[in-house]
Design a protein around this motif. Structure first.
Motif, PDB file in Angstrom:
ATOM      1  N   ALA A   1       2.311   1.667  -3.486  1.00 45.63           N
ATOM      2  CA  ALA A   1       1.261   2.073  -4.427  1.00 45.63           C
ATOM      3  C   ALA A   1       0.889   3.539  -4.222  1.00 45.63           C
ATOM      4  O   ALA A   1       0.590   4.241  -5.185  1.00 45.63           O
ATOM      5  CB  ALA A   1       0.027   1.196  -4.249  1.00 45.63           C
ATOM      6  N   ALA A   2       0.923   4.011  -2.973  1.00 44.70           N
ATOM      7  CA  ALA A   2       0.597   5.409  -2.698  1.00 44.70           C
ATOM      8  C   ALA A   2       1.623   6.338  -3.336  1.00 44.70           C
ATOM      9  O   ALA A   2       1.367   7.508  -3.531  1.00 44.70           O
ATOM     10  CB  ALA A   2       0.508   5.652  -1.193  1.00 44.70           C
TER      11      ALA A   2
ATOM     12  N   ASP B   1      -8.580   0.661  -5.021  1.00 40.86           N
ATOM     13  CA  ASP B   1      -8.519   2.111  -4.795  1.00 40.86           C
ATOM     14  C   ASP B   1      -7.077   2.622  -4.871  1.00 40.86           C
ATOM     15  O   ASP B   1      -6.833   3.771  -5.214  1.00 40.86           O
ATOM     16  CB  ASP B   1      -9.077   2.468  -3.415  1.00 40.86           C
ATOM     17  CG  ASP B   1     -10.609   2.462  -3.398  1.00 40.86           C
ATOM     18  OD1 ASP B   1     -11.199   2.506  -4.489  1.00 40.86           O
ATOM     19  OD2 ASP B   1     -11.188   2.400  -2.305  1.00 40.86           O
ATOM     20  N   TYR B   2      -6.132   1.774  -4.501  1.00 38.01           N
ATOM     21  CA  TYR B   2      -4.715   2.151  -4.547  1.00 38.01           C
ATOM     22  C   TYR B   2      -4.120   1.910  -5.940  1.00 38.01           C
ATOM     23  O   TYR B   2      -2.908   1.949  -6.109  1.00 38.01           O
ATOM     24  CB  TYR B   2      -3.923   1.368  -3.490  1.00 38.01           C
ATOM     25  CG  TYR B   2      -3.975   1.988  -2.096  1.00 38.01           C
ATOM     26  CD1 TYR B   2      -2.908   2.711  -1.578  1.00 38.01           C
ATOM     27  CD2 TYR B   2      -5.106   1.851  -1.299  1.00 38.01           C
ATOM     28  CE1 TYR B   2      -2.945   3.273  -0.318  1.00 38.01           C
ATOM     29  CE2 TYR B   2      -5.170   2.418  -0.029  1.00 38.01           C
ATOM     30  CZ  TYR B   2      -4.083   3.130   0.456  1.00 38.01           C
ATOM     31  OH  TYR B   2      -4.141   3.701   1.702  1.00 38.01           O
TER      32      TYR B   2
ATOM     33  N   GLY C   1       0.408   4.568   3.751  1.00 36.72           N
ATOM     34  CA  GLY C   1       0.971   5.168   2.550  1.00 36.72           C
ATOM     35  C   GLY C   1       1.432   6.582   2.815  1.00 36.72           C
ATOM     36  O   GLY C   1       1.917   7.270   1.934  1.00 36.72           O
TER      37      GLY C   1
ATOM     38  N   LEU D   1       0.831  -1.209   0.000  1.00 34.28           N
ATOM     39  CA  LEU D   1       0.000   0.000   0.000  1.00 34.28           C
ATOM     40  C   LEU D   1       0.863   1.256   0.000  1.00 34.28           C
ATOM     41  O   LEU D   1       0.531   2.254  -0.650  1.00 34.28           O
ATOM     42  CB  LEU D   1      -0.940   0.006   1.210  1.00 34.28           C
ATOM     43  CG  LEU D   1      -2.006  -1.093   1.207  1.00 34.28           C
ATOM     44  CD1 LEU D   1      -2.837  -1.054   2.486  1.00 34.28           C
ATOM     45  CD2 LEU D   1      -2.922  -0.968  -0.004  1.00 34.28           C
TER      46      LEU D   1
ATOM     47  N   VAL E   1      -6.005   8.152  -2.470  1.00 38.00           N
ATOM     48  CA  VAL E   1      -7.051   7.128  -2.425  1.00 38.00           C
ATOM     49  C   VAL E   1      -8.336   7.703  -1.841  1.00 38.00           C
ATOM     50  O   VAL E   1      -9.441   7.431  -2.328  1.00 38.00           O
ATOM     51  CB  VAL E   1      -6.552   5.932  -1.591  1.00 38.00           C
ATOM     52  CG1 VAL E   1      -7.638   4.890  -1.441  1.00 38.00           C
ATOM     53  CG2 VAL E   1      -5.302   5.339  -2.231  1.00 38.00           C
TER      54      VAL E   1
ATOM     55  N   PRO F   1      -7.158   5.465   4.407  1.00 34.44           N
ATOM     56  CA  PRO F   1      -6.573   5.580   3.062  1.00 34.44           C
ATOM     57  C   PRO F   1      -5.623   6.771   2.914  1.00 34.44           C
ATOM     58  O   PRO F   1      -5.802   7.791   3.581  1.00 34.44           O
ATOM     59  CB  PRO F   1      -7.801   5.780   2.172  1.00 34.44           C
ATOM     60  CG  PRO F   1      -8.813   6.419   3.064  1.00 34.44           C
ATOM     61  CD  PRO F   1      -8.573   5.865   4.435  1.00 34.44           C
TER      62      PRO F   1
END
Lengths: 103, 129, 110
Positions: free
Chosen positions: B40-41, B81-82, C108, B37, C66, C62
């Protein structure tokens, strides 16, 4: 009083704990599958034969909370394996003279 | 840090994360998911592979109430979503455990080892856990 | 650090994220917002509630990109954009709104 309770907490796919236990344990012993060891109870898995062919030698148990956590509550387990909860785990330990953890 | 994310990365690399461990028994699965995650962010090209016991991470109907741990199988649903859309599950690993794609929490590409090795060969970075 | 809310002490980390998400309530959210210099209006609550629902479903807070995307999907493009969200939460919609929502720091966000 039964002789020995064997605890298996490793997946049979990546560790040899279950194989070694089945090879070494004395007939009449009990084997409790916990944590990642519960994957050994999967009926439709390739390795199911390891346990299903030894039903006469050992009493097999599997820890219900660990089965549920891994999403296997709805998945067929090998017939003859008894599902126990934490209280059942304690009872098994109390009923056996010796408990061995196959780490 | 959030402002930086808005501007986008300078270099995009192909990262592949190979999950080989079952959830809950060890910390590897959860840690790897967090790393995925994070990567990916930062707008990297991320793909995720589930291999060996790693396929068990995606099993449907996980209920961790009784073991008192966080049910992170639900987090895989946020991968989309990511923008993590390349999710592979090795066919052989699935079959060895008596599982099918229908048993999994998210849609995946079930891929045979023969094809997986080609996808793996295209990566810049492969991280296995 | 900690928040004093309705006679209870709610533990938080050094950045102000509460440690036990189950202790969250709207009064506490108001307190955290105050500490962040944010006056909570309906638009703020909408984002905070959205984040809490997102956490409930996916078990994560998130990252901002996101969040923006997910807000856009649920609440429409006039709200699912950086400008709108940064106006509500100037120091970062994901970070500030997550803190107010009682969630951990977004996954993230390093």
């Amino acid at each position: 009083m039964n002789s020995m309770l064997h605890l298996i907490n490793k997946s049979p796919f990546e560790r040899t704990a279950l194989d070694s236990c089945l090879r070494v344990a004395k007939a009449g012993s009990s084997i409790l599958l916990i944590e990642d060891g519960v994957y050994a109870a999967l009926k439709n898995a390739a390795h199911a034969i390891k346990i299903s062919t030894r039903m006469e030698d050992f009493s097999f148990y599997v820890l219900g909370p660990d089965v549920a956590a891994r999403g296997l509550g709805d998945t067929p387990l090998i017939e003859g394996i008894t599902v126990v909860d934490y209280e059942g785990f304690v009872d098994l330990v109390a009923e056996h003279e010796v408990t061995q953890s196959w780490l | 840090m959030e402002e930086w994310e808005e501007s986008g990365p300078e270099v995009v690399k192909r990262f592949m994360y190979v999950n080989r461990r079952a959830p809950y028994g060890t910390i590897y699965a959860l840690e790897c998911l967090e790393v995925v995650l994070i990567a990916a962010a930062f707008d990297q090209d991320v793909s995720v592979v589930f291999l060996d016991d790693g396929v068990c991470q995606l099993k449907k109907n996980q209920d961790t109430t009784a073991i008192g741990m966080k049910n992170f199988s639900r987090t895989y649903g946020a991968l989309d979503d990511y923008d993590v859309e390349k999710i592979y599950v090795e066919k052989e690993s699935l079959e060895a455990r008596g599982l099918t794609a229908d048993d999994l929490v998210i849609p995946v590409e079930v891929i045979a080892a023969d094809d997986l090795r080609d996808v793996m060969a295209q990566q810049d970075v492969v991280i296995s856990s | 650090m900690a928040y004093e809310c309705n006679g209870a002490t709610i533990e938080a980390d050094e950045e102000g994220y509460i440690l036990d998400i189950s202790l969250w309530n709207t009064d506490l959210a108001g307190l955290i917002a105050e500490a962040e210099n944010i006056e909570m209006g309906d638009d703020h609550w909408e984002v905070v509630n959205f984040l809490r629902n997102y956490y409930d479903e996916y078990q994560i807070a998130p990252a901002v990109r996101v969040l923006t995307k997910a807000v856009k999907r649920s609440l429409g493009p006039e709200k699912g954009n950086s400008k709108y969200l940064y106006e509500l939460f100037p120091y970062g919609p994901a970070k500030q709104a997550c803190k107010i929502a009682g969630l951990p720091k977004p996954t993230g966000c390093i």
